[in-house]
Design an enzyme around this catalytic site. Structure first.
Site: not given
Ligand code: ZN
Length: 182
Positions: A4, A142
């Site tokens: 991320d 996610d």
């Molecule tokens: Zn992510």
């Protein structure tokens, strides 16, 4: 391995950049699935390619031209993903659907780890699954994935689950990953 990347601008948090991705690349040949929560994104794509990203996912909600960013990622022969925030409706992915390898559905508001799963996104996963039809596109989910929500999103059509906090707060990574796979 899902990475991320946050810029403190598109989302309120800052995480890591291409140098960190590159330094982790030395330790594994596993697929690096790089989720760019950044805007602008175009000028950084070459760096994330060079850092060893296999899949590069960008957001529909950026100000830059998403189609140009998709083209650029494909020019570098990387797999490309499109991601949508929780408030973005499923139908927006229609315009990218023939150009992407992956659709990433955020089930928390992007910006921080450890948030609770948003159950109202289950319907979006089902809608996206329907829109994909026979195409070879993975649905990735996610945010807030744990043992219970994992089952729910798989039932709705998810192919790839991203889990951070659930794994990292457990002492036995192997076991929790096995359990999440179900
Ligand atoms: Zn992510």
């Amino acid at each position: 391995i899902h990475i991320d990347v946050m810029d403190g601008h598109f989302v309120p948090n800052i995480t890591m950049g291409p140098d960190v991705v590159k330094s982790v690349r030395k330790f594994t040949k596993k697929i690096f699935d790089v989720h760019l929560m950044i805007d602008p994104v175009m000028k950084y794509i070459p760096e994330f390619v060079n850092s060893g990203s296999d899949i590069i996912t960008i957001h529909h909600e950026i100000d830059e031209c998403v189609t140009d960013a998709i083209k650029l990622i494909k020019k570098y022969d990387r797999k490309v993903g499109i991601s949508v925030k929780p408030s973005t409706p499923a139908k927006v992915i229609e315009k990218y659907i023939d150009d992407v390898d992956l659709i990433l559905i955020m089930t928390v508001e992007p910006g921080f780890g450890g948030q609770s799963f948003m159950y109202d996104q289950i319907e979006k996963i089902e809608k996206v699954k329907y829109l994909i039809g026979e195409r070879k596109i993975d649905i990735e989910v996610d945010g807030g994935i744990d043992i219970d929500t994992a089952k729910e999103v798989v039932k709705a059509g998810a192919d790839i689950l991203v889990s951070g906090s659930t794994i990292f707060k457990c002492n036995n990574y192997n076991q929790i990953i096995r359990d999440l796979r179900g």
